[in-house]
Design an enzyme around this catalytic site. Structure first.
Site, PDB file in Angstrom:
ATOM      1  N   CYS A  94      -3.792   5.907   0.581  1.00  0.00           N
ATOM      2  CA  CYS A  94      -3.416   4.825  -0.165  1.00  0.00           C
ATOM      3  C   CYS A  94      -3.155   4.784  -1.765  1.00  0.00           C
ATOM      4  O   CYS A  94      -2.276   3.488  -2.177  1.00  0.00           O
ATOM      5  CB  CYS A  94      -3.684   3.907  -0.128  1.00  0.00           C
ATOM      6  N   LYS A 150     -11.631  -7.390   6.228  1.00  0.00           N
ATOM      7  CA  LYS A 150     -11.075  -5.924   7.101  1.00  0.00           C
ATOM      8  C   LYS A 150     -12.133  -5.010   7.673  1.00  0.00           C
ATOM      9  O   LYS A 150     -12.561  -4.759   6.508  1.00  0.00           O
ATOM     10  CB  LYS A 150      -9.661  -5.460   7.037  1.00  0.00           C
ATOM     11  N   GLU A 203     -16.337  -7.421  -5.145  1.00  0.00           N
ATOM     12  CA  GLU A 203     -14.545  -7.328  -4.998  1.00  0.00           C
ATOM     13  C   GLU A 203     -13.991  -9.063  -4.907  1.00  0.00           C
ATOM     14  O   GLU A 203     -13.409  -9.040  -5.095  1.00  0.00           O
ATOM     15  CB  GLU A 203     -15.218  -6.435  -2.985  1.00  0.00           C
ATOM     16  N   ARG A 216      -2.852   3.785  12.046  1.00  0.00           N
ATOM     17  CA  ARG A 216      -2.570   4.818  11.884  1.00  0.00           C
ATOM     18  C   ARG A 216      -1.647   5.586  11.962  1.00  0.00           C
ATOM     19  O   ARG A 216      -0.633   6.115  11.939  1.00  0.00           O
ATOM     20  CB  ARG A 216      -3.499   5.369  10.790  1.00  0.00           C
ATOM     21  N   LYS A 245     -12.027  -4.441   2.281  1.00  0.00           N
ATOM     22  CA  LYS A 245     -11.930  -3.843   3.251  1.00  0.00           C
ATOM     23  C   LYS A 245     -12.694  -2.585   3.256  1.00  0.00           C
ATOM     24  O   LYS A 245     -12.832  -2.001   2.761  1.00  0.00           O
ATOM     25  CB  LYS A 245     -10.045  -3.006   2.819  1.00  0.00           C
ATOM     26  N   SER A 302      -6.150  -3.471  14.744  1.00  0.00           N
ATOM     27  CA  SER A 302      -5.549  -2.478  15.663  1.00  0.00           C
ATOM     28  C   SER A 302      -6.847  -2.184  16.909  1.00  0.00           C
ATOM     29  O   SER A 302      -6.820  -2.041  17.814  1.00  0.00           O
ATOM     30  CB  SER A 302      -4.780  -1.277  15.514  1.00  0.00           C
ATOM     31  N   CYS A 344       0.914  -0.832  -0.206  1.00  0.00           N
ATOM     32  CA  CYS A 344      -0.198   0.285   0.280  1.00  0.00           C
ATOM     33  C   CYS A 344       0.478   1.179  -0.038  1.00  0.00           C
ATOM     34  O   CYS A 344       1.885   1.002   0.233  1.00  0.00           O
ATOM     35  CB  CYS A 344      -0.567   0.133   1.031  1.00  0.00           C
ATOM     36  N   CYS A 355      -0.204   3.907   1.577  1.00  0.00           N
ATOM     37  CA  CYS A 355      -0.344   5.124   2.858  1.00  0.00           C
ATOM     38  C   CYS A 355       1.608   4.930   3.469  1.00  0.00           C
ATOM     39  O   CYS A 355       0.157   6.953   3.576  1.00  0.00           O
ATOM     40  CB  CYS A 355      -1.928   5.202   3.503  1.00  0.00           C
ATOM     41  N   TYR A 388      -2.847  -8.668  16.060  1.00  0.00           N
ATOM     42  CA  TYR A 388      -1.831  -8.838  18.172  1.00  0.00           C
ATOM     43  C   TYR A 388      -1.874  -9.211  18.458  1.00  0.00           C
ATOM     44  O   TYR A 388      -0.513  -8.927  19.464  1.00  0.00           O
ATOM     45  CB  TYR A 388      -1.992  -6.659  17.387  1.00  0.00           C
ATOM     46  N   ARG A 446     -11.054   7.921   3.455  1.00  0.00           N
ATOM     47  CA  ARG A 446     -10.841   6.789   2.960  1.00  0.00           C
ATOM     48  C   ARG A 446     -12.116   6.027   1.567  1.00  0.00           C
ATOM     49  O   ARG A 446     -12.287   5.650   1.490  1.00  0.00           O
ATOM     50  CB  ARG A 446      -9.667   5.551   3.451  1.00  0.00           C
TER      51      ARG A 446
END
Ligand code: PBG
Ligand code: ZN
Length: 329
Positions: free
Chosen positions: A130, A251, A236, A208, A198, A277, A120, A122, A316, A220
């Protein structure tokens, strides 16, 4: 029969519950994300992501060594840099910390470590978008020019041995462009894990900050999906499959379990989900406040993502799970 049914019979003991469980947490399907930055001996904590750091390549290699010891063998890398410009040149130059990190990790571990990398722009555009902007206009991202740069980035990553590319930009046709470039350069084994559905989401906030990739103007919504839409995810899916994606991703994960379920039912390739996150941060904050038992909530969340149909989960939490043996009940 005129007797009342008693479903609680199958919940009475732990052994019976284990016997009847419909879903089992699949730790082998989990991937640990990392943030790799420039410099030397850098290890910075990230606001909102306790236990996850921004690391320069040397420190990253130390962390990987530790993680490999605790049983992690699948990782996903995100780049962090201050070298940003209009055309995201750092995304595919030789000093890109992710390209250096992938190279070192693959040299050291070979096929004992599965290394994926984000594709990506970004983290590399000065706009924080992005894709690259037309005349610096944040609301006008040039799809095809961005795709060209993304495919160059993908090729560079493949050339240093990256096992898997994760295009997360949501430009149209980028999977096809990356696949074409890989094939024509002989990288026929590189996996593409497409961020298929996404969504434009508030749950990316801590990321971010970690990747220094927040858009400075606009949002976005011109390229990421609208969270009101469900059928569009199948569109998609069709495109990414036909363009050559090996794995398709949803996501975020927890507010999008219906989408995970739809993709699982409508696809013949593995379905991944990104436990993002903001989802991680909310568990950590509640645990720190003493409101919940972290282990229980982590297992519940991840099992729910598996139950919805995800075969693979980026999370994570993986480091904590393995360190503490949470997967063993
Ligand atoms: C970059 C990217 C983002 C995430 C993964 N890749 C952020 C965004 O789209 O703004 C989010 C991951 C997370 O929140 O953990 N395109
Ligand atoms: Zn991006």
């Amino acid at each position: 029969m005129d007797l009342e049914p008693r479903p609680r019979r199958l919940r009475r003991t732990k052994i019976i519950r284990e016997m009847c469980a419909e879903t089992h947490l699949n730790v082998q399907g989990m991937i640990q994300p990392y943030f790799v930055c420039e410099g030397n001996s850098v290890r910075e904590s990230i606001n909102g992501l306790p236990g996850i750091n921004r690391e320069s390549v040397d420190k990253f290699m130390e962390s990987v060594a530790q993680d490999v010891k605790s049983g992690i063998n699948k990782i996903m890398l995100f780049g962090v840099t201050d070298r940003k410009d209009a055309l995201a040149a750092t995304a595919y130059d030789n000093e890109n910390p992710v390209i250096i990190a992938v190279n070192e990790a693959k040299q050291k571990y070979g096929d004992d470590l599965f290394v994926a990398a984000d594709v990506c722009l970004c983290a590399y555009t000065e706009s924080g978008h992005c894709g690259v902007s037309v005349n610096g206009d944040a609301d006008n991202i040039d799809n095809d020019r961005s795709v060209e740069i993304l495919s160059q980035m993908g090729l560079r990553l493949a050339s240093v041995g990256c096992d898997c590319l994760g295009p997360s930009d949501m430009m149209d046709h980028r999977v096809a462009a990356i696949r074409r470039r890989l094939e024509s350069s002989g990288y026929t084994n590189t996996i593409i894990m497409a961020y298929t559905a996404k969504y434009a989401s508030s749950y990316y906030g801590p990321f971010r900050e970690a990747a220094k990739s927040a858009p400075d103007k606009g949002d976005r919504k011109g390229y990421q999906m609208d969270f009101r839409n469900r059928t569009e995810a199948l569109r998609e899916l069709d495109l990414d499959e036909s363009e050559g994606a090996d794995i398709v991703m949803v996501k975020p994960a927890l507010a999008y379990l219906d989408i995970i379920s739809d993709l699982r039912q409508n696809s013949t390739v593995p379905v991944a989900a990104y436990n993002v996150s903001g989802e991680y941060a909310s568990v950590k904050l509640q645990a720190e406040a003493g409101l919940i038992e972290e282990k229980q909530m982590v297992i519940e969340n991840l099992t729910a993502i598996n139950r919805a149909g995800a075969d693979i989960i980026l999370t994570y939490h993986l480091r904590d799970i393995l360190k503490n043996g949470w997967q063993n009940g």
